[in-house]
Structures are given as structure tokens and as C-alpha cells.
Write a protein that holds these residues in place. Structure first.
Motif, PDB file in Angstrom:
ATOM      1  N   ALA A  98     -27.209  43.864  -3.667  1.00 44.75           N
ATOM      2  CA  ALA A  98     -26.190  42.786  -3.729  1.00 44.75           C
ATOM      3  C   ALA A  98     -25.645  44.055  -4.220  1.00 44.75           C
ATOM      4  CB  ALA A  98     -26.738  41.185  -4.062  1.00 44.75           C
ATOM      5  N   SER A  99     -24.603  42.578  -4.851  1.00 49.69           N
ATOM      6  CA  SER A  99     -23.343  43.580  -5.803  1.00 49.69           C
ATOM      7  C   SER A  99     -23.649  43.285  -7.097  1.00 49.69           C
ATOM      8  CB  SER A  99     -22.197  43.154  -5.598  1.00 49.69           C
ATOM      9  OG  SER A  99     -21.673  41.333  -6.093  1.00 49.69           O
ATOM     10  N   THR A 128     -26.069  47.801  -5.896  1.00 52.51           N
ATOM     11  CA  THR A 128     -24.477  48.880  -5.939  1.00 52.51           C
ATOM     12  C   THR A 128     -23.769  47.356  -4.944  1.00 52.51           C
ATOM     13  OG1 THR A 128     -23.988  50.481  -4.479  1.00 52.51           O
ATOM     14  CG2 THR A 128     -25.204  49.070  -3.440  1.00 52.51           C
ATOM     15  N   ASP A 129     -22.239  47.925  -5.911  1.00 52.96           N
ATOM     16  CA  ASP A 129     -20.995  48.208  -5.539  1.00 52.96           C
ATOM     17  C   ASP A 129     -20.386  48.549  -4.605  1.00 52.96           C
ATOM     18  OD1 ASP A 129     -20.773  45.701  -7.652  1.00 52.96           O
ATOM     19  OD2 ASP A 129     -20.409  47.144  -8.786  1.00 52.96           O
ATOM     20  N   ILE A 141     -31.539  41.583   4.504  1.00 50.43           N
ATOM     21  CA  ILE A 141     -30.363  41.029   3.594  1.00 50.43           C
ATOM     22  C   ILE A 141     -29.211  41.777   2.786  1.00 50.43           C
ATOM     23  CG2 ILE A 141     -30.437  39.653   2.081  1.00 50.43           C
ATOM     24  CD1 ILE A 141     -32.716  38.145   2.773  1.00 50.43           C
ATOM     25  N   ALA A 142     -28.164  40.922   2.499  1.00 48.43           N
ATOM     26  CA  ALA A 142     -26.789  41.318   1.888  1.00 48.43           C
ATOM     27  C   ALA A 142     -26.277  40.203   1.522  1.00 48.43           C
ATOM     28  CB  ALA A 142     -26.250  42.352   2.480  1.00 48.43           C
ATOM     29  N   THR A 267     -16.388  33.188  -1.829  1.00 45.29           N
ATOM     30  CA  THR A 267     -17.401  33.278  -0.655  1.00 45.29           C
ATOM     31  C   THR A 267     -18.474  34.459  -1.200  1.00 45.29           C
ATOM     32  OG1 THR A 267     -15.829  31.904   0.752  1.00 45.29           O
ATOM     33  CG2 THR A 267     -18.507  32.666   1.459  1.00 45.29           C
ATOM     34  N   THR A 268     -19.824  33.393  -1.184  1.00 42.89           N
ATOM     35  CA  THR A 268     -21.015  34.154  -1.149  1.00 42.89           C
ATOM     36  C   THR A 268     -21.868  33.857   0.511  1.00 42.89           C
ATOM     37  OG1 THR A 268     -21.124  34.651  -3.298  1.00 42.89           O
ATOM     38  CG2 THR A 268     -22.729  34.695  -2.383  1.00 42.89           C
ATOM     39  N   THR A 269     -22.109  35.424   0.994  1.00 41.37           N
ATOM     40  CA  THR A 269     -22.090  35.481   2.687  1.00 41.37           C
ATOM     41  C   THR A 269     -23.455  35.659   2.556  1.00 41.37           C
ATOM     42  OG1 THR A 269     -20.138  34.648   2.915  1.00 41.37           O
ATOM     43  CG2 THR A 269     -21.468  35.712   5.062  1.00 41.37           C
TER      44      THR A 269
END
Length: 304
Positions: A98-99, A128-129, A141-142, A267-269
């Protein structure tokens, strides 16, 4: 009605090329396989297999029957697997990427509860971005936040949160500089921007009207927490996701500016490879995150 066990024996005989080989695979006598297939043919009143001492071939009817029988067995196996996966205790490692803002807002608070709920689950979070290739790098999962729809990558995509981006400022700043009444008045205010190049905000009214605002650039940062703290310190007006600033709004550290206007939506997917979604640990993590992020969005909307 056909006996499902007979379909198993028939399919094995076809796939192994004979009754003896099918019996060895299934651990039953050759005579049992031969007898059950013969009774299957009798029940169907059709010859499925031409068999002699030297040959074992399907009839035309047999080929059609095998295709349907195999499909039925696959569906049966899938039905059994779906139940077993749901009742199985989640265990093993689940790799999540995830960011930084997503990890801070959603995961830091909630993942410890998931670990407590499922003691056999080992969570591995990589913050990490950079763009991560889930399949090549072995992630389960991301979580990705985006303004435009994600491209069709062949991965499973599940939208978890759609947030409004709102304008906020500290009460002390608004007391000193005044509350803008229209988007055009934002040009007389200090703006906290996402980059030095992002000098304008594209705004939309709740009735659909659109406007562009160009505040005075006071500070820029490509990290949401830095912008949030700068806004709370009274440096100017910022555009932030609603849930991200919900706690500061509830505490009175921030106040909505132009509440009938927003700066778009983010949106977070949740994204994952197809095969990983079948594992109980991954499934449990996905459902947990869906519940938690839904609660976070409702909290943010309540703060507004």
C-alpha cells in the motif's frame, strides 16, 4: 437420477485409458470400475465405450457424455472447495502492499485487530509509493488510491472506498483571513498544494456546476499528512480526502471551507491476482479490509 460416483469412475476410466488404470488411481478393484460403467450404460440405454481386449475407445455418445460428466465433476469439486475454504481457519502469510497515505489512514489502525482475530495469520505489509507488480513480486493484495479508473490488468479489482476531496482550513486561519464565499475568492487565500506545478483546484458544486480556483501558493507537499498538519497549523487552505481529515474536523482543528463544493473524488481499490483470492487467509483479509474501510468512510461522512 445418475449416481455421482459412477461419473467419477467413468471419467477416470476415460482419462486413464482403461478400467485397470482407473482402478489403481482410485484405489478400487478393476471389476468394480467395469461393473459400474456397465450399469451406467444400462441406465442410459447407450453404449459409451467400445472395449475389447486390445482397445478402449469412446463412442460418439460417450464423448459427449464425458464432456458433460467432467463439467459436472468440476462444479462439484468447486462447490466442495468453496465450503471448505469458508470454514477453514485463516492461516499462513498474507503479503500486502500500500502507499504511505493509505497505510497511515487505513491499515495502521486496523491490521492489528485482524492479527488478533486470526492468530495463525502472518501479515506482511510493505509500504511504498512505487508501482508494484503483484504477480511478479509475489504480493497477495494491493491497496491503490486513484482518481481515474484503474486499467484492465487481468487482476481482481474490488472498490472499497470512494471519498470526496474537501477543502479545509484551521479556524484560526479563517478568523484571520475570512471565510471565502465563492471559488473565485480562493485567489485571495493561501493554498496548500500537492506540488509546485499544481497551482489550480478544479471544483464541483453539489448541483453540478464547475469552477477553477487559483489560491496563492503558500506550501506544497506530495504527502497528505504534511498537508494536513500544515492546515491544522493555520498555514492555509488544503484539499484533502474527507476521511483523512475527519478526526481533525471532529476535534475542531479544521473546518470545512465552501462545504457545497468539492475537489473531486478519490477511490481506494483492493487489487489481487485471481488465484490468491481463493486462499482462506487472503479471503479473510479482503473481507476484513472491506468492512473497516467502509466504516472509515462512514465516519468521514459523519464528520462533514
Amino acid at each position: 437420477m445418475l449416481n455421482l460416483n459412477d461419473l467419477v469412475l467413468f471419467a477416470a476410466a476415460v482419462e486413464e485409458g482403461g478400467f485397470a488404470a482407473a482402478g489403481r488411481r482410485l484405489g478400487v478393484p478393476k471389476s468394480t470400475v467395469s461393473k459400474r460403467v456397465a450399469e451406467l450404460e444400462a441406465g442410459l440405454q447407450a453404449r459409451l465405450i467400445h472395449r475389447t481386449s486390445r482397445s478402449f475407445t469412446l463412442t460418439e455418445v460417450g464423448r459427449d457424455f464425458y464432456e458433460h460428466a467432467r463439467a459436472a465433476l468440476i462444479e462439484t469439486e468447486a462447490a466442495e472447495a468453496s465450503v471448505r475454504q469458508r470454514v477453514a481457519e485463516p492461516s499462513g502469510s498474507v503479503r500486502i502492499t500500500a502507499s504511505v497515505p493509505t497505510a497511515q489512514l487505513y491499515l495502521a489502525e486496523h491490521l492489528p485487530r485482524l492479527a488478533q482475530r486470526h492468530p495463525k495469520l502472518q501479515l506482511q505489509l510493505d509500504v511504498t509509493d512505487r508501482f508494484v507488480d503483484l504477480v511478479q513480486e509475489g504480493y497477495d493484495i494491493a491497496l491503490r488510491s486513484h482518481f481515474a479508473p484503474l486499467p484492465d490488468s487481468g487482476l481482481v479489482q474490488r472498490s472499497l472506498v470512494v471519498e470526496t476531496i474537501v477543502l479545509v482550513a484551521a479556524p484560526a486561519y479563517l478568523d484571520a483571513q475570512g471565510m471565502p464565499a465563492t471559488p473565485s475568492q480562493l485567489s485571495m487565500h493561501d493554498g496548500l498544494l500537492t506540488s509546485a506545478a499544481a497551482t489550480a483546484w478544479n471544483l464541483q458544486h453539489r448541483d453540478g456546476e464547475r469552477a477553477q480556483a487559483t489560491p496563492r501558493a503558500r506550501m506544497s507537499a506530495n504527502e497528505s499528512t504534511a498537508l494536513l498538519r500544515a492546515a491544522c497549523a493555520g498555514l492555509g487552505i488544503a484539499c484533502l480526502p474527507e476521511a483523512f481529515c475527519a478526526r481533525a474536523l471532529r476535534a475542531g482543528e479544521l473546518q470545512r471551507v465552501l462545504p457545497d463544493w468539492n475537489a473531486g473524488r478519490v477511490t481506494t481499490t483492493l487489487v489481487m491476482p485471481h488465484r490468491r483470492g481463493l486462499l482462506p487467509g487472503v479471503r479473510a483479509t479482503v473481507e476484513f479490509l472491506a468492512d473497516c474501510l467502509g466504516e472509515t468512510q462512514q465516519a468521514g461522512e459523519g464528520a462533514a
